[in-house]
Design a protein around this motif. Structure first.
Motif, mmCIF file in Angstrom:
data_model
loop_
_atom_site.group_PDB
_atom_site.id
_atom_site.type_symbol
_atom_site.label_atom_id
_atom_site.label_comp_id
_atom_site.label_asym_id
_atom_site.label_seq_id
_atom_site.Cartn_x
_atom_site.Cartn_y
_atom_site.Cartn_z
ATOM 1 N N ASP A 102 0.849 -1.193 0.000
ATOM 2 C CA ASP A 102 0.000 0.000 0.000
ATOM 3 C C ASP A 102 0.886 1.245 0.000
ATOM 4 O O ASP A 102 1.355 1.694 1.050
ATOM 5 C CB ASP A 102 -0.913 -0.016 1.223
ATOM 6 C CG ASP A 102 -1.969 1.078 1.190
ATOM 7 O OD1 ASP A 102 -1.756 2.096 0.516
ATOM 8 O OD2 ASP A 102 -3.011 0.902 1.864
ATOM 9 N N LYS A 105 -0.288 4.297 2.094
ATOM 10 C CA LYS A 105 -0.126 4.070 3.530
ATOM 11 C C LYS A 105 1.327 4.259 3.939
ATOM 12 O O LYS A 105 1.615 4.805 5.012
ATOM 13 C CB LYS A 105 -0.602 2.665 3.890
ATOM 14 C CG LYS A 105 -0.589 2.375 5.381
ATOM 15 C CD LYS A 105 -1.152 0.984 5.662
ATOM 16 C CE LYS A 105 -1.142 0.681 7.159
ATOM 17 N NZ LYS A 105 -1.689 -0.675 7.447
ATOM 18 N N ARG A 108 2.033 8.010 4.148
ATOM 19 C CA ARG A 108 1.419 8.589 5.355
ATOM 20 C C ARG A 108 2.189 8.160 6.613
ATOM 21 O O ARG A 108 2.445 8.982 7.503
ATOM 22 C CB ARG A 108 -0.045 8.161 5.446
ATOM 23 C CG ARG A 108 -0.823 8.779 6.600
ATOM 24 C CD ARG A 108 -2.295 8.432 6.495
ATOM 25 N NE ARG A 108 -2.880 9.075 5.327
ATOM 26 C CZ ARG A 108 -3.360 10.315 5.330
ATOM 27 N NH1 ARG A 108 -3.331 11.029 6.446
ATOM 28 N NH2 ARG A 108 -3.889 10.831 4.250
ATOM 29 N N ASN A 109 2.549 6.886 6.669
ATOM 30 C CA ASN A 109 3.302 6.399 7.822
ATOM 31 C C ASN A 109 4.688 7.030 7.905
ATOM 32 O O ASN A 109 5.203 7.272 9.002
ATOM 33 C CB ASN A 109 3.435 4.880 7.766
ATOM 34 C CG ASN A 109 2.161 4.157 8.152
ATOM 35 O OD1 ASN A 109 1.281 4.734 8.781
ATOM 36 N ND2 ASN A 109 2.052 2.899 7.784
#
Length: 347
Positions: A102, A105, A108-109
């Motif tokens: 992903d 994701k 963002r992480n």
């Protein structure tokens, strides 16, 4: 007595991560070894041999595995620790691959990991706006190298993620071969591990009686590469201990770290002269009592008093060169003090 269940995958994946962690944090890993250990040179050689056995790791993976404060890296913090509830069930390499597939994701992480004090709205701004993200990078307290690597990652995330994916597959194949040759080490230590022996080994660190009292499950997962690690994960059905296969050889060192006394530390540095000595040690690496007498105009007894007080609690360490005693900073002591103080921090 509770039975101990052996899990392969958590320790195996932790070793996989360690291959990359060691590459980007070699000095940190070596500094974390016990400097008084008679096997210090042997352990340093072990790390260097691992670097030789798992070579050719791309610099593009820096942001994924470089350690920030407290030794944390992105992959462990975002893609290992949060999945502790799956350690006894679905957690394996395929699970990790799926999580890393992903892209959004990961981005963002990554923002959350390197800029942990941002609000959800600010994280959204960074994800949706390169100018906002690059502004946070520019104005951060990170050094030039980390800033440069972050710019590179967010400028071409697709390339970096594909590189991560490929290198994880390559090194996982190599690690599987390493495990085939060396897995007997894990079986040997597991066969010697009972609830009683583990309770005895961890006495002073953890109390395992609650496992027996509450009828919980005790899991252990051993590492071959990170052979000294000792981590504890509370899970719904019990606990998971992540242990290096040679963890018992460093138990005394770890227990001593836990027994650090803040009052002793405060007494050691409350005197201005001793703070000046620490600054000198930071600048010169090693000094003698004669150096302290000359630089600070101490009497012999005063110099000996100050340096002995700091040596006694471990702030300063010594080595002999003939009849001369050389004093230096015990950086591991300060690493441990940071761990002790971290419970008072808001971060």
């Amino acid at each position: 007595m509770p039975q101990i269940r052996l899990l392969k995958e958590p320790g195996y994946i932790y070793d996989l991560i360690f291959i990359f962690y060691l590459k980007f944090n070699t000095k940190l890993c070596i500094n974390n070894l016990d400097s008084n250990d008679k096997k210090l040179s042997e352990n340093i050689k072990f790390f260097n041999d691992l670097l030789d056995q798992f070579p050719e790791i791309s610099e593009d993976l820096y942001v994924f595995f470089h350690a920030v404060e407290n030794g944390r890296c992105f992959i462990t913090t975002q893609y290992f620790n949060p999945h502790k509830e799956q350690f006894s069930t679905t957690f394996n390499f395929k699970f990790l691959q799926k999580e890393l597939s992903d892209k959004d994701k990961i981005i963002r992480n990554m923002v959350r990991f390197y800029f942990y004090d941002l609000t959800d709205e600010q994280v959204d701004d960074c994800v949706n706006s390169s100018s906002a993200l690059f502004s946070y990078i520019k104005n951060s307290n990170y050094g030039a190298e980390i800033k440069s690597k972050l710019y590179e990652f967010f400028h071409d995330t697709e390339h970096h993620i594909q590189t991560l994916y490929y290198e994880l597959m390559t090194k996982e194949f190599m690690l599987s071969q390493y495990y085939e040759k060396n897995y007997q080490k894990i079986l040997d230590v597991y066969n010697q591990t009972t609830f009683e022996t583990l309770s005895k080994n961890l006495k002073g660190l953890d109390d395992l009686n609650f496992i027996k009292k509450d009828n919980l499950t005790l899991y252990v997962s051993f590492c071959l590469l990170r052979k000294y690690c000792m981590n504890f994960f509370g899970v719904q059905e019990g606990v998971v201990y992540l242990l290096g296969y040679d963890y018992f050889s460093v138990l005394d060192f770890v227990k001593n770290k836990k027994d650090l006394n803040l009052l002793d530390f405060g007494n050691a540095i409350c005197e201005e002269s001793r703070v000046k000595i620490l600054e000198l040690l930071l600048e010169r690496s090693e000094v003698t009592c004669k150096d302290l007498e000359k630089i600070f105009s101490f009497s012999g007894s005063t110099a000996y008093h100050h340096i002995t007080m700091m040596t006694k609690i471990g702030v300063v360490k010594t080595r002999n060169e003939g009849k001369t005693i050389l004093y230096s900073l015990n950086r591991k002591y300060f690493d441990a003090i940071i761990d002790v103080l971290s419970k008072y921090s808001s971060k």
